[in-house]
Design a protein around this motif. Sequence first.
Motif, PDB file in Angstrom:
ATOM      1  N   GLN A  25     -12.008   4.048   7.723  1.00  0.00           N
ATOM      2  CA  GLN A  25     -11.594   4.597   9.016  1.00  0.00           C
ATOM      3  C   GLN A  25     -11.103   6.036   8.879  1.00  0.00           C
ATOM      4  OE1 GLN A  25      -8.515   1.997  10.492  1.00  0.00           O
ATOM      5  NE2 GLN A  25      -9.971   0.470  11.191  1.00  0.00           N
ATOM      6  N   ASP A  26     -11.345   6.641   7.736  1.00  0.00           N
ATOM      7  CA  ASP A  26     -10.904   8.012   7.442  1.00  0.00           C
ATOM      8  C   ASP A  26      -9.390   8.133   7.453  1.00  0.00           C
ATOM      9  OD1 ASP A  26     -13.474   8.985   7.077  1.00  0.00           O
ATOM     10  OD2 ASP A  26     -13.734   9.326   9.228  1.00  0.00           O
ATOM     11  N   PHE A  27      -8.710   7.085   7.069  1.00  0.00           N
ATOM     12  CA  PHE A  27      -7.263   7.094   6.941  1.00  0.00           C
ATOM     13  C   PHE A  27      -6.929   7.590   5.540  1.00  0.00           C
ATOM     14  CE2 PHE A  27      -3.015   5.088   6.768  1.00  0.00           C
ATOM     15  CZ  PHE A  27      -2.553   5.403   8.026  1.00  0.00           C
ATOM     16  N   ILE A  28      -5.711   8.038   5.339  1.00  0.00           N
ATOM     17  CA  ILE A  28      -5.267   8.451   4.009  1.00  0.00           C
ATOM     18  C   ILE A  28      -5.442   7.261   3.063  1.00  0.00           C
ATOM     19  CG2 ILE A  28      -3.327   9.286   2.644  1.00  0.00           C
ATOM     20  CD1 ILE A  28      -2.118  10.295   5.331  1.00  0.00           C
ATOM     21  N   VAL A  29      -6.034   7.484   1.896  1.00  0.00           N
ATOM     22  CA  VAL A  29      -6.328   6.392   0.974  1.00  0.00           C
ATOM     23  C   VAL A  29      -5.060   5.968   0.227  1.00  0.00           C
ATOM     24  CG1 VAL A  29      -7.739   5.661  -0.980  1.00  0.00           C
ATOM     25  CG2 VAL A  29      -8.669   7.274   0.704  1.00  0.00           C
ATOM     26  N   PRO A  30      -4.659   4.702   0.393  1.00  0.00           N
ATOM     27  CA  PRO A  30      -3.464   4.224  -0.300  1.00  0.00           C
ATOM     28  C   PRO A  30      -3.804   3.632  -1.669  1.00  0.00           C
ATOM     29  CG  PRO A  30      -4.201   2.560   1.234  1.00  0.00           C
ATOM     30  CD  PRO A  30      -5.152   3.729   1.361  1.00  0.00           C
ATOM     31  N   GLU A  31      -2.782   3.520  -2.496  1.00  0.00           N
ATOM     32  CA  GLU A  31      -2.905   2.815  -3.770  1.00  0.00           C
ATOM     33  C   GLU A  31      -2.221   1.464  -3.616  1.00  0.00           C
ATOM     34  OE1 GLU A  31      -1.675   4.924  -7.296  1.00  0.00           O
ATOM     35  OE2 GLU A  31      -2.192   6.836  -6.355  1.00  0.00           O
ATOM     36  N   VAL A  32      -2.775   0.448  -4.246  1.00  0.00           N
ATOM     37  CA  VAL A  32      -2.181  -0.881  -4.228  1.00  0.00           C
ATOM     38  C   VAL A  32      -1.200  -0.967  -5.390  1.00  0.00           C
ATOM     39  CG1 VAL A  32      -2.624  -3.354  -4.438  1.00  0.00           C
ATOM     40  CG2 VAL A  32      -4.229  -1.891  -3.161  1.00  0.00           C
ATOM     41  N   GLU A  33       0.040  -1.326  -5.075  1.00  0.00           N
ATOM     42  CA  GLU A  33       1.054  -1.439  -6.119  1.00  0.00           C
ATOM     43  C   GLU A  33       1.770  -2.771  -6.006  1.00  0.00           C
ATOM     44  OE1 GLU A  33       3.374   1.811  -7.223  1.00  0.00           O
ATOM     45  OE2 GLU A  33       1.828   3.265  -6.740  1.00  0.00           O
ATOM     46  N   LEU A  34       2.095  -3.336  -7.163  1.00  0.00           N
ATOM     47  CA  LEU A  34       2.830  -4.604  -7.215  1.00  0.00           C
ATOM     48  C   LEU A  34       4.327  -4.343  -7.130  1.00  0.00           C
ATOM     49  CD1 LEU A  34       0.996  -6.481 -10.090  1.00  0.00           C
ATOM     50  CD2 LEU A  34       1.005  -7.107  -7.692  1.00  0.00           C
ATOM     51  N   LEU A  61       0.851  -1.186   0.000  1.00  0.00           N
ATOM     52  CA  LEU A  61       0.000   0.000   0.000  1.00  0.00           C
ATOM     53  C   LEU A  61       0.886   1.235   0.000  1.00  0.00           C
ATOM     54  CD1 LEU A  61      -2.614  -1.178   2.641  1.00  0.00           C
ATOM     55  CD2 LEU A  61      -2.671  -1.461   0.157  1.00  0.00           C
ATOM     56  N   ILE A  62       0.701   2.088  -0.998  1.00  0.00           N
ATOM     57  CA  ILE A  62       1.526   3.276  -1.173  1.00  0.00           C
ATOM     58  C   ILE A  62       0.649   4.522  -1.043  1.00  0.00           C
ATOM     59  CG2 ILE A  62       3.032   4.546  -2.779  1.00  0.00           C
ATOM     60  CD1 ILE A  62       4.268   1.925  -1.817  1.00  0.00           C
ATOM     61  N   PHE A  63       1.150   5.480  -0.290  1.00  0.00           N
ATOM     62  CA  PHE A  63       0.462   6.753  -0.120  1.00  0.00           C
ATOM     63  C   PHE A  63       1.146   7.810  -0.972  1.00  0.00           C
ATOM     64  CE2 PHE A  63      -0.001   4.396   3.832  1.00  0.00           C
ATOM     65  CZ  PHE A  63      -1.380   4.342   3.917  1.00  0.00           C
ATOM     66  N   ASN A  64       0.372   8.701  -1.548  1.00  0.00           N
ATOM     67  CA  ASN A  64       0.900   9.809  -2.352  1.00  0.00           C
ATOM     68  C   ASN A  64       1.837   9.300  -3.442  1.00  0.00           C
ATOM     69  OD1 ASN A  64      -0.409  11.728  -0.614  1.00  0.00           O
ATOM     70  ND2 ASN A  64       1.223  11.367   0.849  1.00  0.00           N
ATOM     71  N   SER A  65       1.412   8.267  -4.134  1.00  0.00           N
ATOM     72  CA  SER A  65       2.239   7.624  -5.154  1.00  0.00           C
ATOM     73  C   SER A  65       2.738   8.635  -6.191  1.00  0.00           C
ATOM     74  CB  SER A  65       1.428   6.534  -5.847  1.00  0.00           C
ATOM     75  OG  SER A  65       2.212   5.865  -6.802  1.00  0.00           O
ATOM     76  N   GLY A  66       4.026   8.582  -6.451  1.00  0.00           N
ATOM     77  CA  GLY A  66       4.636   9.437  -7.461  1.00  0.00           C
ATOM     78  C   GLY A  66       4.945  10.842  -7.000  1.00  0.00           C
ATOM     79  N   SER A  67       4.614  11.168  -5.763  1.00  0.00           N
ATOM     80  CA  SER A  67       4.878  12.522  -5.272  1.00  0.00           C
ATOM     81  C   SER A  67       6.152  12.543  -4.427  1.00  0.00           C
ATOM     82  CB  SER A  67       3.703  13.027  -4.428  1.00  0.00           C
ATOM     83  OG  SER A  67       3.666  12.359  -3.181  1.00  0.00           O
ATOM     84  N   LEU A 117      12.768   3.492  -2.558  1.00  0.00           N
ATOM     85  CA  LEU A 117      11.437   3.175  -3.076  1.00  0.00           C
ATOM     86  C   LEU A 117      11.271   3.677  -4.503  1.00  0.00           C
ATOM     87  CD1 LEU A 117       8.839   3.796  -0.238  1.00  0.00           C
ATOM     88  CD2 LEU A 117       9.131   1.728  -1.564  1.00  0.00           C
ATOM     89  N   GLU A 118      11.725   4.888  -4.752  1.00  0.00           N
ATOM     90  CA  GLU A 118      11.628   5.447  -6.099  1.00  0.00           C
ATOM     91  C   GLU A 118      12.387   4.586  -7.095  1.00  0.00           C
ATOM     92  OE1 GLU A 118      13.050   9.439  -5.748  1.00  0.00           O
ATOM     93  OE2 GLU A 118      11.123  10.189  -5.028  1.00  0.00           O
ATOM     94  N   GLN A 119      13.570   4.126  -6.720  1.00  0.00           N
ATOM     95  CA  GLN A 119      14.363   3.285  -7.604  1.00  0.00           C
ATOM     96  C   GLN A 119      13.661   1.961  -7.890  1.00  0.00           C
ATOM     97  OE1 GLN A 119      18.186   2.872  -5.781  1.00  0.00           O
ATOM     98  NE2 GLN A 119      18.742   5.020  -6.095  1.00  0.00           N
TER      99      GLN A 119
END
Length: 122
Positions: free
Chosen positions: A47-56, A6-12, A114-116
Amino acid sequence: MQLCVLIFNSGSENEGIYTLNVDSENTVVAFESREDAERYANLLEAQDFIVPEVELIEAEEIKQFCEDSSLGLIVVEAGQLVMPPEKSKETLDWSPEQAALEPNSELERMRSMLEQMYRKSS
């Protein structure tokens, strides 16, 4: 083998990976099944948590990332129902302002790793 994280703010600039505090250790939660990861992300959102993106990500890459970053790793087996904790941390350990003040910080190194990893998998 690929795992889902689970990734938050993907690409930022303030991208982050979902962790739990297990026995006073930050631990990355990875899922064998995309459906299970998406269900967990939806529970976080409820739960009003920051919404993550699912990444492989390749299993070996996330294992190496966790070792290099002194993070634990939990792999949730496919079909295993896990629930997020009822109470989440109100504040995050990382902020862009803090990273700017500490350019050689451990968090900056982890973010760079992580970016790499995501550049390789794209």
